[in-house]
Design an enzyme around this catalytic site. Structure first.
Site, PDB file in Angstrom:
ATOM      1  N   THR A 119      -7.060  -6.046  -2.630  1.00  0.00           N
ATOM      2  CA  THR A 119      -8.302  -6.787  -2.865  1.00  0.00           C
ATOM      3  C   THR A 119      -8.882  -7.397  -1.592  1.00  0.00           C
ATOM      4  O   THR A 119      -8.128  -7.719  -0.653  1.00  0.00           O
ATOM      5  CB  THR A 119      -8.017  -7.919  -3.885  1.00  0.00           C
ATOM      6  OG1 THR A 119      -9.108  -8.818  -3.930  1.00  0.00           O
ATOM      7  CG2 THR A 119      -6.772  -8.731  -3.509  1.00  0.00           C
ATOM      8  N   ASP A 120     -10.186  -7.615  -1.593  1.00  0.00           N
ATOM      9  CA  ASP A 120     -10.826  -8.305  -0.457  1.00  0.00           C
ATOM     10  C   ASP A 120     -10.346  -9.752  -0.330  1.00  0.00           C
ATOM     11  O   ASP A 120     -10.505 -10.384   0.712  1.00  0.00           O
ATOM     12  CB  ASP A 120     -12.363  -8.262  -0.580  1.00  0.00           C
ATOM     13  CG  ASP A 120     -12.933  -8.876  -1.854  1.00  0.00           C
ATOM     14  OD1 ASP A 120     -12.152  -9.403  -2.667  1.00  0.00           O
ATOM     15  OD2 ASP A 120     -14.166  -8.816  -2.034  1.00  0.00           O
ATOM     16  N   GLU A 121      -9.751 -10.282  -1.415  1.00  0.00           N
ATOM     17  CA  GLU A 121      -9.337 -11.690  -1.390  1.00  0.00           C
ATOM     18  C   GLU A 121      -8.211 -11.956  -0.398  1.00  0.00           C
ATOM     19  O   GLU A 121      -7.947 -13.102  -0.059  1.00  0.00           O
ATOM     20  CB  GLU A 121      -8.934 -12.158  -2.791  1.00  0.00           C
ATOM     21  CG  GLU A 121     -10.097 -12.111  -3.750  1.00  0.00           C
ATOM     22  CD  GLU A 121      -9.929 -12.997  -4.968  1.00  0.00           C
ATOM     23  OE1 GLU A 121      -9.065 -13.889  -4.969  1.00  0.00           O
ATOM     24  OE2 GLU A 121     -10.679 -12.783  -5.930  1.00  0.00           O
ATOM     25  N   TYR A 143      -2.894 -16.073  -6.517  1.00  0.00           N
ATOM     26  CA  TYR A 143      -3.166 -14.638  -6.753  1.00  0.00           C
ATOM     27  C   TYR A 143      -3.286 -13.886  -5.430  1.00  0.00           C
ATOM     28  O   TYR A 143      -2.579 -12.911  -5.175  1.00  0.00           O
ATOM     29  CB  TYR A 143      -4.455 -14.464  -7.577  1.00  0.00           C
ATOM     30  CG  TYR A 143      -5.025 -13.053  -7.483  1.00  0.00           C
ATOM     31  CD1 TYR A 143      -4.345 -11.977  -8.027  1.00  0.00           C
ATOM     32  CD2 TYR A 143      -6.233 -12.801  -6.815  1.00  0.00           C
ATOM     33  CE1 TYR A 143      -4.844 -10.676  -7.914  1.00  0.00           C
ATOM     34  CE2 TYR A 143      -6.743 -11.523  -6.703  1.00  0.00           C
ATOM     35  CZ  TYR A 143      -6.041 -10.450  -7.254  1.00  0.00           C
ATOM     36  OH  TYR A 143      -6.539  -9.175  -7.123  1.00  0.00           O
ATOM     37  N   LYS A 147      -0.899 -11.000  -3.533  1.00  0.00           N
ATOM     38  CA  LYS A 147      -1.436  -9.672  -3.185  1.00  0.00           C
ATOM     39  C   LYS A 147      -1.264  -9.408  -1.686  1.00  0.00           C
ATOM     40  O   LYS A 147      -0.993  -8.283  -1.260  1.00  0.00           O
ATOM     41  CB  LYS A 147      -2.918  -9.558  -3.570  1.00  0.00           C
ATOM     42  CG  LYS A 147      -3.203  -9.530  -5.053  1.00  0.00           C
ATOM     43  CD  LYS A 147      -2.641  -8.317  -5.781  1.00  0.00           C
ATOM     44  CE  LYS A 147      -3.375  -7.027  -5.435  1.00  0.00           C
ATOM     45  NZ  LYS A 147      -2.871  -5.884  -6.254  1.00  0.00           N
TER      46      LYS A 147
END
Ligand code: NAD
Ligand code: DAU
Length: 330
Positions: A119-121, A143, A147
């Site tokens: 993810t970009d997060e 989260y 990741k």
């Protein structure tokens, strides 16, 4: 190609399985724990074309069964909702951390290519410009931290063991079969029911919207053409502040802005995400669906597929919603 798709009963995984079965004729094994977010219904039209293994990615015996004879693993399986990770991080560490480790070990033993869906997060928030694959990793939530840990473990298996690993980092996805805890399906279903539309903080947080089939095809490019050990960003073509997303949904559902309610902000809320996808474009990928078109298609899909969401809105989801928003669904 024979593929093991972990988390294939979730939102993005099920859309990916549909693309691989229908457009590529792949032989697909789905391994999924069927958490609240994973549903066989998400695969209703392709369920007879896949082998379904009900199990957890952190369970080595379930993984050993599922991986047998495949050419590659694509891992979507994860706990994915930021708000849930703030309330109860435990499952995020187990699934996103330990689960990724168990899959990597199994891929190493089997000697097969491994694609991690990320993810970009992992990059955190960016005020201006866009993240590239070499930007520093600065996750904000439990989260995104789990990741990020998983991404680092994946890269270590390439550097240490020579496993053919690849990472695809996507921006915010939307489209059919997304569980209505995430912004767009939550707002669409609330608007269709005349429920309030809870906007966190000032609603000026910006997300980089990517239609789910564009992400699925991007992951396919990474799987087939990506170089081992590499990371590829998969960003959407459009950025939009949350309040504008919500106002567009209000209008597409024939409502007015009085449904909008500003509520307490998410702790540690990232202000803006933005990805540069130049590297993946170099492999011939391009996002096809712009936000205006994709949002209308998504609203139409939820309007037409009551069979899919009615059991969710009348089940445990009501309790989740009340806990999260301090008010009952209508
Ligand atoms: P989702 O929550 O809709 O689906 C997750 C799936 O994983 C479900 O089918 C669930 O049952 C399964 N699962 C959860 N824990 C499991 C476990 N321990 N073992 C086996 N299966 C398990 O998620 P999604 O939105 O489809 O996201 C899929 C992947 O894409 C995730 O890795 C997520 O981090 C990543 N991602 C999501 C977005 C987004 O906007 N939704 C964007 C970029 C990347
Ligand atoms: O960026 C990719 C990520 O996108 C994925 O890795 C995550 O799995 C996925 O959940 C998503 O994370 P976000 O936190 O960006 O998505 P969410 O739909 O939860 O929220 C989108 C934005 O909308 C965010 O700024 C918070 C805001 N929001 C969300 C909800 C659910 C609201 O204002 N009100 C809400 O009720």
């Amino acid at each position: 190609m024979k593929l093991l798709v972990c988390g294939g009963a979730g939102f993005i995984g099920s859309n990916f399985v549909r693309i691989r079965v229908r457009e590529h004729g792949d032989d697909v094994v789905v391994l999924d724990k069927l958490t609240y977010a994973g549903r066989r219904e998400n695969l209703h039209d392709v369920i007879d074309d896949v082998r379904f293994v009900h199990g957890a990615i952190e369970d080595p015996s379930a993984v050993a069964d599922a991986i047998d004879g495949v050419d590659a693993v694509v891992n979507f399986a994860a706990e994915t909702h930021v708000d849930r990770s703030i309330a109860e991080p435990d499952a995020f560490v187990t699934t996103n951390g330990q689960g990724t480790y168990v899959l990597l070990e199994a891929a190493r033993k089997a000697g097969v290519r491994y694609v991690q869906v990320s993810t970009d997060e992992v990059y955190g928030s960016i005020e201006e410009g866009s993240f590239t694959e070499t930007s520093p990793l600065q996750p904000s939530s439990p989260y995104s931290a789990t990741k990020t840990g998983a991404d680092l473990l994946v890269l270590s298996y390439f550097h240490t063991y020579g496993l053919e690993t690849l990472i695809a980092r996507g921006s915010n996805n939307y489209g059919p079969y997304q569980y209505p805890e995430k912004l767009i399906p939550l707002m669409v279903l609330n608007a269709l029911h005349g429920d309030k539309l809870p906007v966190y903080g000032d609603g000026m947080q910006v997300r980089n919207w990517l239609y789910v089939t564009d992400f699925g095809r991007g992951i396919g490019h990474v799987l087939e053409q990506g170089a081992a050990g590499e990371v590829y960003n998969v960003g959407g073509p459009d950025e939009c502040p949350n309040i504008e997303v919500v106002k567009r949904i209000v209008s597409a559902t024939g409502n007015d802005d009085s449904l909008i309610e500003y509520v307490t902000d998410r702790p540690g809320h990232d202000r803006r995400y933005s990805l540069s996808s130049e590297k993946l474009r170099g492999l011939g990928w391009e996002a096809r669906v712009h936000f205006a078109e994709g949002l209308q298609q998504t609203v139409d899909w939820y309007r037409e597929n009551t069979w899919w969401w009615e059991p969710i809105r009348s089940g445990d989801y009501r309790e989740y919603y009340e806990r999260q928003y301090g008010r009952a669904l209508g």
